[in-house]
Design a protein around this motif. Structure first.
Motif, short mmCIF file in Angstrom:
data_model
loop_
_atom_site.label_atom_id
_atom_site.label_comp_id
_atom_site.label_asym_id
_atom_site.label_seq_id
_atom_site.Cartn_x
_atom_site.Cartn_y
_atom_site.Cartn_z
N UNK A 29 0.83 -1.20 0.00
CA UNK A 29 0.00 0.00 0.00
C UNK A 29 0.87 1.26 0.00
N UNK A 30 1.98 1.22 0.71
CA UNK A 30 2.88 2.37 0.75
C UNK A 30 3.54 2.66 -0.58
N UNK A 31 3.71 1.63 -1.39
CA UNK A 31 4.39 1.79 -2.68
C UNK A 31 3.44 1.98 -3.85
N UNK A 39 0.35 -2.71 -13.22
CA UNK A 39 1.11 -2.99 -12.00
C UNK A 39 0.40 -2.40 -10.79
N UNK A 40 -0.15 -1.19 -10.95
CA UNK A 40 -0.90 -0.54 -9.88
C UNK A 40 -2.15 -1.35 -9.52
N UNK A 41 -2.84 -1.84 -10.53
CA UNK A 41 -4.06 -2.63 -10.31
C UNK A 41 -3.75 -3.92 -9.57
N UNK A 42 -2.70 -4.63 -10.02
CA UNK A 42 -2.33 -5.88 -9.36
C UNK A 42 -1.87 -5.65 -7.93
N UNK A 43 -1.14 -4.59 -7.70
CA UNK A 43 -0.69 -4.30 -6.33
C UNK A 43 -1.86 -3.95 -5.42
N UNK A 44 -2.84 -3.23 -5.95
CA UNK A 44 -4.05 -2.94 -5.16
C UNK A 44 -4.79 -4.23 -4.83
N UNK A 45 -4.91 -5.10 -5.80
CA UNK A 45 -5.60 -6.37 -5.60
C UNK A 45 -4.88 -7.21 -4.54
N UNK A 46 -3.56 -7.33 -4.66
CA UNK A 46 -2.82 -8.13 -3.70
C UNK A 46 -2.74 -7.47 -2.33
N UNK A 47 -2.77 -6.15 -2.28
CA UNK A 47 -2.83 -5.47 -0.98
C UNK A 47 -4.11 -5.86 -0.25
N UNK A 48 -5.22 -5.86 -0.97
CA UNK A 48 -6.51 -6.23 -0.36
C UNK A 48 -6.50 -7.70 0.05
#
Length: 84
Positions: A29-31, A39-48
């Motif tokens: 979430x910090x990054x 990449x932003x979408x996947x990171x949001x998904x994996x953060x959740x």
């Protein structure tokens, strides 16, 4: 401090795994501001996913640890009642 049963050791291990998943979610979430596109979408998904999974595992670990305490307390009460 008495002997720890396998269930109590397992609940501590689960708790550590849950905390680690929450830490990973926090780091992702910090990054998020540094990423864009898919990449932003996947990171949001994996953060959740990491946050929900970590919280769930942590909740399970706390319940297992409390259940083990209740079982050991109940068992010691029964042992003291049986003794004259």
């Amino acid at each position: 401090m008495g002997e720890w049963s396998n269930n109590r050791k397992r609940s501590v291990f689960y708790g550590l795994a849950g905390v680690y998943l929450l830490y990973l979610a926090y780091e992702l979430f910090g990054n998020l501001s540094e990423m864009s596109g898919t990449e932003h979408t996947f990171c949001m998904l994996f953060t959740i996913l990491f946050a929900v999974g970590g919280a769930g595992i942590l909740f399970l670990a706390v319940r297992l640890f409390q259940k083990e305490d209740d079982d050991s307390t109940g068992q010691s009460d029964e042992e003291t009642k049986d003794k004259p």
